[in-house]
Write a protein that holds these residues in place. Structure first.
Motif, PDB file in Angstrom:
ATOM      1  N   SER A   1      17.082  10.874  -7.657  1.00 22.85           N
ATOM      2  CA  SER A   1      17.181  12.316  -7.451  1.00 22.85           C
ATOM      3  C   SER A   1      15.846  13.009  -7.659  1.00 22.85           C
ATOM      4  CB  SER A   1      18.224  12.909  -8.404  1.00 22.85           C
ATOM      5  OG  SER A   1      17.848  12.699  -9.762  1.00 22.85           O
ATOM      6  N   ALA A   2      14.946  12.398  -8.417  1.00 18.12           N
ATOM      7  CA  ALA A   2      13.615  12.965  -8.629  1.00 18.12           C
ATOM      8  C   ALA A   2      12.593  12.421  -7.641  1.00 18.12           C
ATOM      9  CB  ALA A   2      13.149  12.682 -10.062  1.00 18.12           C
ATOM     10  N   GLY A   3      13.021  11.563  -6.719  1.00 22.48           N
ATOM     11  CA  GLY A   3      12.108  11.024  -5.719  1.00 22.48           C
ATOM     12  C   GLY A   3      11.370   9.784  -6.167  1.00 22.48           C
ATOM     13  N   PHE A   4      11.945   9.044  -7.126  1.00 23.38           N
ATOM     14  CA  PHE A   4      11.309   7.827  -7.627  1.00 23.38           C
ATOM     15  C   PHE A   4      12.221   6.625  -7.381  1.00 23.38           C
ATOM     16  CE2 PHE A   4       9.328  11.231  -9.934  1.00 23.38           C
ATOM     17  CZ  PHE A   4       8.014  10.830 -10.106  1.00 23.38           C
ATOM     18  N   LEU A   5      11.649   5.437  -7.543  1.00 25.66           N
ATOM     19  CA  LEU A   5      12.410   4.199  -7.514  1.00 25.66           C
ATOM     20  C   LEU A   5      12.550   3.663  -8.932  1.00 25.66           C
ATOM     21  CD1 LEU A   5      10.661   2.449  -4.483  1.00 25.66           C
ATOM     22  CD2 LEU A   5      12.807   3.722  -4.444  1.00 25.66           C
ATOM     23  N   THR A   6      13.468   2.731  -9.117  1.00 28.96           N
ATOM     24  CA  THR A   6      13.637   2.080 -10.411  1.00 28.96           C
ATOM     25  C   THR A   6      13.063   0.672 -10.324  1.00 28.96           C
ATOM     26  OG1 THR A   6      15.671   3.327 -10.841  1.00 28.96           O
ATOM     27  CG2 THR A   6      15.278   1.370 -12.177  1.00 28.96           C
ATOM     28  N   GLY A   7      11.968   0.448 -11.032  1.00 29.70           N
ATOM     29  CA  GLY A   7      11.305  -0.843 -10.957  1.00 29.70           C
ATOM     30  C   GLY A   7      10.472  -0.979  -9.693  1.00 29.70           C
ATOM     31  N   VAL A   8       9.773  -2.095  -9.598  1.00 34.89           N
ATOM     32  CA  VAL A   8       8.917  -2.365  -8.440  1.00 34.89           C
ATOM     33  C   VAL A   8       9.773  -2.926  -7.306  1.00 34.89           C
ATOM     34  CG1 VAL A   8       7.026  -3.808  -7.604  1.00 34.89           C
ATOM     35  CG2 VAL A   8       6.883  -2.750  -9.856  1.00 34.89           C
ATOM     36  N   PRO A   9       9.656  -2.395  -6.081  1.00 34.37           N
ATOM     37  CA  PRO A   9      10.434  -2.934  -4.953  1.00 34.37           C
ATOM     38  C   PRO A   9      10.086  -4.389  -4.679  1.00 34.37           C
ATOM     39  CG  PRO A   9       9.456  -0.804  -4.411  1.00 34.37           C
ATOM     40  CD  PRO A   9       8.847  -1.235  -5.711  1.00 34.37           C
ATOM     41  N   ALA A  10      11.046  -5.098  -4.082  1.00 30.56           N
ATOM     42  CA  ALA A  10      10.868  -6.530  -3.839  1.00 30.56           C
ATOM     43  C   ALA A  10       9.647  -6.847  -2.961  1.00 30.56           C
ATOM     44  CB  ALA A  10      12.136  -7.120  -3.222  1.00 30.56           C
ATOM     45  N   PRO A  11       9.430  -6.160  -1.823  1.00 33.67           N
ATOM     46  CA  PRO A  11       8.239  -6.480  -1.017  1.00 33.67           C
ATOM     47  C   PRO A  11       6.943  -6.229  -1.766  1.00 33.67           C
ATOM     48  CG  PRO A  11       9.824  -5.198   0.257  1.00 33.67           C
ATOM     49  CD  PRO A  11      10.286  -5.162  -1.160  1.00 33.67           C
TER      50      PRO A  11
END
Length: 267
Positions: free
Chosen positions: A147-157
């Protein structure tokens, strides 16, 4: 009838399915790109078996490019589907979890015998766990990071690209330190922790540059593309270092948003 969309579509959107449950060619195009990304990642393993390390890394990088394209094409064509979402997660687990783990094991970690294999397993398993967590949270409404425009953790790629950083430097410089199995095992373990961490990381989809800097950004992107053609390994290294340098910035920025939300809630 309509079907709920998955990771490759925006929240709240629906995908159109033809009567009888048949998929149109338009709906199949994003899935074909996802399948191509899977083929690229697994082909990287074949290059590693043959000892062609540069081609192995580039094959996984191609899988990352295709992975970034399929979701956008799906939204552009209004062809999101639950099948495509599940296929994408499976392809990501193989292309960015299993393939990098096997490539790096054959490249260096096998010299550590069992401990090297443990490091490769840790990376592949953490990548799978990260994707499983992402899928489990698709229908969860309360997601503070998203909702704040962030991801949780580093994306897989991104995690796969970071894991290959010692390989980039070894291909470019030939220095044996970058192929040292102990150094690589520690590095891969750190990246595995980033994959399953709960920290907020930047999302490219949430970046909205101001109009007055869009032309400089286009010029920078063009220069970056030229650098990738002329000096691919240094460019990939710079991207990895730049991403890691932005992690503290993301944490600080999200911390400010979190404190502002808490103050608003208290008020």
């Amino acid at each position: 009838m309509t079907a709920r969309v998955g990771p490759k579509a925006d929240e709240g959107e629906d995908a159109q399915v033809s009567p009888g449950g048949r998929l149109s060619l338009r709906a199949m195009m994003p899935n074909a790109i996802t399948a191509a990304a899977l083929c690229a990642g697994l082909t990287g393993v074949r290059f590693a078996i043959e000892g062609q390390w540069a081609y192995a890394v580039l094959a996984v990088a191609l899988a990352g490019v295709l992975d970034g394209v399929d979701g956008r094409i799906a939204r552009l064509l209004n062809a999101q589907s639950r099948f495509g979402a599940e296929l994408d997660s499976l392809a990501d687990s193989l292309s960015f979890g299993m393939a990098p783990a096997l490539i790096l094991y054959m490249w260096s970690l096998q010299d550590l015998d069992r401990f090297g294999w443990f490091a490769a397993l840790a990376f592949a398993i953490c990548c799978a766990l990260r994707l499983a967590r992402f899928n489990a949270q698709i229908d969860v409404e309360d997601q503070p990071h998203q909702s704040a425009g962030f991801l949780t953790g580093v994306p897989a790629p991104v995690g796969a690209g970071l894991a290959f950083t010692p390989c980039y430097l070894w291909i470019e410089t030939g220095m044996p330190i970058f192929r040292d199995p102990i150094v690589l095992a520690i590095w891969m373990s750190l990246i595995a922790v980033l994959l399953i961490s709960n920290m907020a990381t930047l999302s490219w989809a949430a970046i909205r540059p101001r109009r007055d800097i869009r032309l400089p950004l286009l010029a920078f992107a063009a220069i970056g593309f030229a650098a990738m053609l002329l000096e691919p390994w240094w460019s990939l290294t710079a991207i990895s270092v730049g991403y890691l340098a932005l992690i503290p910035y993301a944490l600080i920025k999200y911390g400010k948003i979190k404190r502002r939300r808490a103050a608003d809630a208290a008020a």
